[in-house]
Write an enzyme that holds these catalytic residues in place. Sequence first.
Site, PDB file in Angstrom:
ATOM      1  N   ASP A  67      -2.271  -3.777   8.442  1.00 17.01           N
ATOM      2  CA  ASP A  67      -1.588  -3.717   7.156  1.00 17.01           C
ATOM      3  C   ASP A  67      -0.896  -2.365   7.014  1.00 17.01           C
ATOM      4  O   ASP A  67      -0.631  -1.686   8.011  1.00 17.01           O
ATOM      5  CB  ASP A  67      -2.595  -3.961   6.023  1.00 17.01           C
ATOM      6  CG  ASP A  67      -1.989  -4.729   4.869  1.00 17.01           C
ATOM      7  OD1 ASP A  67      -1.140  -4.142   4.161  1.00 17.01           O
ATOM      8  OD2 ASP A  67      -2.352  -5.895   4.657  1.00 17.01           O
ATOM      9  N   HIS A 283      -1.458  -2.154  -0.732  1.00 18.57           N
ATOM     10  CA  HIS A 283      -1.538  -3.528  -0.221  1.00 18.57           C
ATOM     11  C   HIS A 283      -2.737  -3.704   0.697  1.00 18.57           C
ATOM     12  O   HIS A 283      -3.547  -4.625   0.529  1.00 18.57           O
ATOM     13  CB  HIS A 283      -0.248  -3.869   0.511  1.00 18.57           C
ATOM     14  CG  HIS A 283      -0.105  -5.312   0.878  1.00 18.57           C
ATOM     15  ND1 HIS A 283      -0.638  -5.845   2.040  1.00 18.57           N
ATOM     16  CD2 HIS A 283       0.508  -6.343   0.246  1.00 18.57           C
ATOM     17  CE1 HIS A 283      -0.345  -7.137   2.107  1.00 18.57           C
ATOM     18  NE2 HIS A 283       0.352  -7.467   1.027  1.00 18.57           N
ATOM     19  N   SER A 497      -0.684 -12.977   0.793  1.00 21.84           N
ATOM     20  CA  SER A 497      -1.364 -11.779   1.295  1.00 21.84           C
ATOM     21  C   SER A 497      -2.780 -11.676   0.768  1.00 21.84           C
ATOM     22  O   SER A 497      -3.634 -11.050   1.390  1.00 21.84           O
ATOM     23  CB  SER A 497      -0.594 -10.512   0.884  1.00 21.84           C
ATOM     24  OG  SER A 497       0.541 -10.319   1.660  1.00 21.84           O
TER      25      SER A 497
END
Length: 575
Positions: A67, A283, A497
């Site tokens: 990521d 994220h 995600s």
Amino acid sequence: MNFFNKLLLIAAFLPFAVIAQKKDSPKPNWFNLDLQNDGVFGVSTEKAYSELLKGKKSVPVIVAVIDGGVQSDHEDLKRVMYVNPKEIASNNKDDDKNGFADDVHGWNFLGSSKASVRYDNLEVLRMIRKYEDQYAAVVNSTPLTKEERAEFNLYKRMVTDYMGKLEMARFGYENYSKLDKYLNTILERIGKKKPDLKDFDNYKAQNEQESKALKIIKSELRKESDFDKVKEDIEEALKYYSSEINYHLNVNYDPRDSIGDIYTNGKEHHYGNDDVTGPDAEHGTHVAGIIGADRTNTIGIKGVADNVRIMSVRAVPDGDERDKDVANAIIYAVDNGAKVINMSFGKSYSWDKKLVDSAVRYAASKDVLLVHAAGNEGVNTDVTNNFPNPFYADDKDPNFWNAPKPLRIPLPQQSGNQMPMGQRSLPPMKIETDTIQYSFPKAANWIEVGASGWKNDGSLVASFSNYGKRTVDIFAPGVKINSTIPKSKYKENDGTSMASPVVAGVAALIRSYFPSLSAVQVKDILMKSVAKVEQKVKVEDERTSKRVNFTEVCVSGGIVNAYNAVALAEKLEHK
């Protein structure tokens, strides 16, 4: 990324109609809850722990999060972070001789000894750069070989795609800038830092622009009463379109030189640095929390798996990830003990698909399960490209995968959830174009994940989620998922995600309590134990809505379910 498309439409300072929706939120921790017991379509994690796993022993499982970075000292993650036992932190030495110095919690392929890269281009721009010297001056009448003609046609399509994206980015930035400007003016006149819907109802617009801004804000406040969250959404959208213009689609921006690798050398593995957090870890930290946030403390959230070690492998910038970095991230995770790898990223073009395919094959040979987000464009990936994917390109036309094309993909004789336990490969996927039929083998250690909501009705498929009868394996919660973000905070996010780490967490749970099961067996268990969806669901198809059976949106026909998966794993264990 299309999270802002709906807002973009209503934010345009043109005539529009606002359709108010009633605010609606699920229960806390909903993605771990049970449909029958709790009334939300979670994955029954809590039920599995309380009824099936209580008192059972487990082994720790390393889950790699490829990521943009993970905050390793987050209050809800620090206990569950992977720690390389043979590496001494910050001594600038490769103590374990694996080629990566100081890789205590993982590795960063987006950096060098000098810095870490935050932004990068979209792949379509990098691909245009790849071909522009050869084809920028070519016209349709220029004599070309068959291979050159294919590349030239691809180049033209990419230029058209790029210009459309740039136009949309400029349009989005212009309109969100206007919305932000007039909202700030309204806030000054209201005189409150945190107004509510009543304050905006009582405000009299001074001009047409303020009137349009008011309609947008009031519409959003009817769905989300917390003004701070509405304001944050606007600021995030503005930031997103700014990044599109300044970095993602900027022909004069290319950060690769700062990394110092030879980018064209796909066999180069040892570059980067030990900064696994990076300049923007929101994220990746959110993804990590969904998988394994500490279930033993009384703070924050509960991750899906209770005995994992999160390995952070940074390979995803703000922009499109590069195939070389993705391949190296997979190889690094496999070589350093990961048994499950989560990949919450994707793109429409691939620079070197075969390089990523080789890493996927390597993971398969080492019994590692790959879990990948299906994407957030709200499209059918049976007919639209999304990379990376589990279909090996082999030695077929390298431009085939990047060409936009209407595909007709016949269902293989056996689908993924019908495989016998332990089978190592799947039948080839046949892809037909107007002229040539291709047959591509599919990785058996790969799970493609779509996003679902909490209501057991026609809205179950998240409006943004990609889907595919043959290309998406399973669905999982991906709407209003509360998880960890940097500075030891928490936030609700939407996206495939978020759905992918739910599945990765369930897979890790199974591998933890039933360590004798292979990666392919675990996938088979997850596919066969889904909570089936009986009603039809709404999806978008070529800009029109339609209702279809859930078997039309994914191979398994259901939502991943931890309780059912544990029950099936127990049966197999006792055979």
